[in-house]
Design a protein around this motif. Structure first.
Motif, PDB file in Angstrom:
ATOM      1  N   GLU A  62      -5.408   9.792   3.789  1.00  0.00           N
ATOM      2  CA  GLU A  62      -4.696  10.856   3.160  1.00  0.00           C
ATOM      3  C   GLU A  62      -3.995  10.604   1.901  1.00  0.00           C
ATOM      4  OE1 GLU A  62      -2.352   9.342   6.655  1.00  0.00           O
ATOM      5  OE2 GLU A  62      -4.571   9.338   6.171  1.00  0.00           O
ATOM      6  N   ALA A  63      -3.579   9.369   1.781  1.00  0.00           N
ATOM      7  CA  ALA A  63      -2.619   9.031   0.455  1.00  0.00           C
ATOM      8  C   ALA A  63      -3.444   9.056  -0.591  1.00  0.00           C
ATOM      9  CB  ALA A  63      -2.101   7.808   0.561  1.00  0.00           C
ATOM     10  N   LEU A  64      -4.696   8.616  -0.466  1.00  0.00           N
ATOM     11  CA  LEU A  64      -5.852   8.469  -1.817  1.00  0.00           C
ATOM     12  C   LEU A  64      -6.158   9.944  -2.118  1.00  0.00           C
ATOM     13  CD1 LEU A  64      -7.904   5.275  -0.583  1.00  0.00           C
ATOM     14  CD2 LEU A  64      -6.488   5.681  -2.492  1.00  0.00           C
ATOM     15  N   ALA A  65      -6.381  10.694  -1.063  1.00  0.00           N
ATOM     16  CA  ALA A  65      -6.695  12.216  -1.396  1.00  0.00           C
ATOM     17  C   ALA A  65      -5.623  12.823  -2.074  1.00  0.00           C
ATOM     18  CB  ALA A  65      -7.023  12.896  -0.066  1.00  0.00           C
ATOM     19  N   HIS A  66      -4.382  12.454  -1.627  1.00  0.00           N
ATOM     20  CA  HIS A  66      -3.072  12.902  -2.173  1.00  0.00           C
ATOM     21  C   HIS A  66      -2.950  12.579  -3.690  1.00  0.00           C
ATOM     22  CE1 HIS A  66       0.510  15.220  -2.201  1.00  0.00           C
ATOM     23  NE2 HIS A  66       1.283  14.099  -2.774  1.00  0.00           N
ATOM     24  N   LEU A  67      -3.298  11.331  -3.802  1.00  0.00           N
ATOM     25  CA  LEU A  67      -3.134  10.640  -5.258  1.00  0.00           C
ATOM     26  C   LEU A  67      -4.025  11.452  -6.204  1.00  0.00           C
ATOM     27  CD1 LEU A  67      -2.524   8.247  -7.329  1.00  0.00           C
ATOM     28  CD2 LEU A  67      -4.467   7.184  -6.611  1.00  0.00           C
ATOM     29  N   ALA A  68      -5.529  11.563  -5.792  1.00  0.00           N
ATOM     30  CA  ALA A  68      -6.403  12.116  -6.401  1.00  0.00           C
ATOM     31  C   ALA A  68      -6.029  13.713  -6.740  1.00  0.00           C
ATOM     32  CB  ALA A  68      -7.703  12.310  -5.781  1.00  0.00           C
ATOM     33  N   PRO A  85     -13.799  13.090  -2.946  1.00  0.00           N
ATOM     34  CA  PRO A  85     -13.463  14.620  -3.466  1.00  0.00           C
ATOM     35  C   PRO A  85     -12.001  14.992  -3.821  1.00  0.00           C
ATOM     36  CG  PRO A  85     -13.412  14.571  -0.906  1.00  0.00           C
ATOM     37  CD  PRO A  85     -14.010  13.272  -1.161  1.00  0.00           C
ATOM     38  N   ALA A  86     -11.759  15.761  -4.786  1.00  0.00           N
ATOM     39  CA  ALA A  86     -10.481  16.018  -5.152  1.00  0.00           C
ATOM     40  C   ALA A  86     -10.470  17.336  -5.600  1.00  0.00           C
ATOM     41  CB  ALA A  86     -10.206  15.195  -6.495  1.00  0.00           C
ATOM     42  N   THR A  87      -9.382  17.910  -5.573  1.00  0.00           N
ATOM     43  CA  THR A  87      -9.065  19.368  -5.888  1.00  0.00           C
ATOM     44  C   THR A  87      -9.194  19.354  -7.365  1.00  0.00           C
ATOM     45  OG1 THR A  87      -7.567  19.420  -4.092  1.00  0.00           O
ATOM     46  CG2 THR A  87      -7.422  21.160  -5.580  1.00  0.00           C
ATOM     47  N   ARG A  88      -9.914  20.684  -7.756  1.00  0.00           N
ATOM     48  CA  ARG A  88     -10.119  20.934  -9.167  1.00  0.00           C
ATOM     49  C   ARG A  88      -8.924  22.211  -9.526  1.00  0.00           C
ATOM     50  NH1 ARG A  88     -14.813  19.593 -11.610  1.00  0.00           N
ATOM     51  NH2 ARG A  88     -16.267  18.412 -10.311  1.00  0.00           N
TER      52      ARG A  88
END
Length: 565
Positions: free
Chosen positions: A148-154, A195-198
């Motif tokens: 979740e930290a990596l997803a938040h970083l992205a 995956p990352a938010t656009r």
């Protein structure tokens, strides 16, 4: 991403996630200055086949090289450095990028939180390092080994980049890393981007209701275009608007609305030096596009005209020092040009401007026939020697003024100049970035002092084999200061302002392994520029005299003004 590598340490996974988010957001170039603390970021960029990574020794040069890449590609470019004083050397390029609308991503590696504030080597306060020159800044945490930290970083990285793209300005990511900084092994397999938010930048549509009525009733409207580097069809759009409204288009050299357009009025400074013409041609409506004007005379004329003035901008970089604008209209400039319909300005008004321009150009052509190399003739010759599709980078100080005043026509070329903050630092590095991004014949016109400001660029050119033709006007010092009142009001002028350097510029050519040319007449300069544009790195040195330059300029401008009167 196929062909990249699996990061085998937490730092590498963290860096790869951050870099992956930047790549998905449109970053295709990364400029990396060497350093230890930034190792994870440098390797993460180098491991991506979809990002071209440039290694540049000096952070200041790296920042301006990245600026050139961003201006030429009209795209975000990442620039990376280690911790300590290194990031401070990005500041001049960040200032210019902020003023010019170039979306740089400033990545400063940092010590982890546990090493800050108590004298650990190479630490300083890096949060907020770029102040208001970064429209968004993220102080990232020490890497955390949780999905979740990596997803938040992205997501944070993508959001920060999107804010920079939306504002067309730099952003800053401060990225701490603890040991170990290097990967445990050179053997790594393929990595898959998480995956990352656009974040989709907004497209602003100009609200034209404030200007439509004024334009429709205009009897003596003009369009004024200052420096603007983007290659988005604006030049053609603004000339279509001028023809439709019967407004002349007064186009600066760096506006990218001058060269290749038959209807451009280029010799504005000379035309307005004829008092009768300046008085007779005062406008009632002015449409302003692009940055601030280079010569003082036309700006003073506009400020004193009493015209209703409307300033168009892509963002909140407003140019109106004396607050003459009735309204600022923000949004897509090409769209705005296409949606303004009509005016009452008679067709003969625009033609009077074009006729005066033609007379001034004929006079300039007669003056050129002597073949002598003066600073005005060098500016004219360099511009006229460029083939269609070439890029021209013009330094601040006298070169941009000479190109603007004395180089009215050329093939369709693209012109760049760091006119946001008007500095002379980093000019050669910017030109190298532009040459690298455009992959077209590129020339730089620069003064000797500006050339000496950026010597590390020649190491960059040699290392990366970037082709560039540099035409340097060598008058052994600061020639522009001779045009200022201080020139004849102090016995200390030469020591403090003229600043003769006595440097043999062949040593600069040797530093970059460049071919040196020293033409002595216009024909020789044409040959040197042509040879340079065939490829490789070239330094074309033209020697002039500061003590004669002011007289040359004043006599020529007076001659052109008489032709218009």
């Amino acid at each position: 991403m196929g062909g990249a590598c699996v990061p085998d340490t937490l730092n590498q996974r963290w860096a790869a996630t951050l870099v992956g988010a930047l790549a998905r957001g449109g970053v295709r170039h990364a400029v990396v200055a060497p350093g230890s603390r930034s190792t994870p970021l440098a390797l993460a960029f180098a491991d991506r086949p979809d990002v071209k990574t440039w290694s540049i020794h000096d952070e200041r040069s790296a920042g301006f090289f990245a600026l050139g890449l961003s201006q030429a590609d009209d795209a975000p470019v990442a620039v990376v450095c280690t911790s300590g004083t290194a990031g401070a050397h990005f500041l001049p390029a960040a200032m210019e990028a902020h003023a010019a609308g170039a979306p740089l991503v400033l990545l400063t590696a940092d010590r982890p939180w546990a090493l800050r504030g108590f004298g650990a080597p190479q630490t300083t306060e890096q949060a907020g390092l770029f102040g208001r020159f970064a429209v968004d800044a993220a102080e990232l945490p020490d890497p955390v080994d949780r999905p979740e930290a990596l997803a938040h970083l992205a997501a944070v990285t993508a959001r920060t980049l999107a804010r920079g793209l939306d504002a067309r300005a730099p952003v800053h990511l401060n990225v701490p890393f603890d040991e170990p900084l290097a990967p445990a092994s050179a053997e790594r397999g393929p990595v898959i981007d998480p995956p990352a938010t656009r974040f989709v930048p907004s497209r602003r549509v100009v609200e034209l209701s404030l200007v439509r009525d004024a334009v429709a009733k205009a009897q003596r409207g003009v369009i004024v275009v200052g420096p603007r580097a983007r290659a988005d069809g604006f030049g053609a759009a603004v000339h279509r608007l001028g023809a439709r409204l019967h407004f002349p288009v007064l186009a600066e050299a760096a506006s990218n609305a001058r060269y290749g357009f038959d209807g451009a009025v280029a010799m504005v400074d000379a035309l307005l030096r004829a008092p009768a013409f300046a008085d007779a041609m005062r406008p009632d409506v002015v449409l302003r596009f692009g940055g601030g004007l280079t010569p003082k005379g036309p700006q003073a004329w506009l400020d004193g005209s009493g015209a209703r003035t409307f300033a168009f901008a892509e963002d909140e970089r407003f140019v109106d020092p004396l607050h003459r604008a009735e309204a600022f209209l923000v949004g897509d400039l090409v769209d705005a040009c296409d949606r303004l319909e009509t005016s009452s300005t008679p067709a003969g008004w625009r033609q009077r401007w074009l006729d005066a321009e033609a007379r001034a150009r004929r006079s300039l052509a007669l003056w050129r026939e002597g073949g002598c190399l003066t600073e005005p003739s060098v500016a004219h010759t360099v511009v006229a020697s460029l083939p269609p599709g070439a890029s021209l980078v013009v330094s601040s100080s006298m070169p941009i003024r000479d190109v603007d005043a004395f180089a009215p026509a050329a093939a369709p070329i693209r012109v760049f100049s760091n006119r946001g903050v008007n500095g002379i630092d980093g000019v050669t590095s910017t030109a190298l970035g532009i040459a690298a991004a455009t992959n077209t014949p590129t020339a730089l016109l620069v003064g000797d002092v500006a050339l000496l400001h950026d010597l590390s660029a020649w190491v960059t050119a040699k290392r990366h084999g970037v082709p560039l033709t540099v035409v340097v006007l060598n008058n052994d010092g600061g020639g522009i200061f001779h045009f200022l009142p201080v020139a004849d009001r102090t016995p200390h002028f030469e020591a403090l302002f003229g600043t003769p350097h006595g440097v043999e510029l062949s040593a600069v050519a040797a530093l970059g392994g460049a071919t040196l040319h020293r033409p002595t007449d216009v024909a020789g300069l044409k040959r040197a520029v042509a040879a340079g544009l065939e490829g490789g790195l070239h330094l074309v040195e033209v020697r002039t005299r500061r003590d004669e330059n002011v007289t040359v300029h004043r006599d020529l401008l007076a001659t052109l003004a008489r032709e218009v009167a």
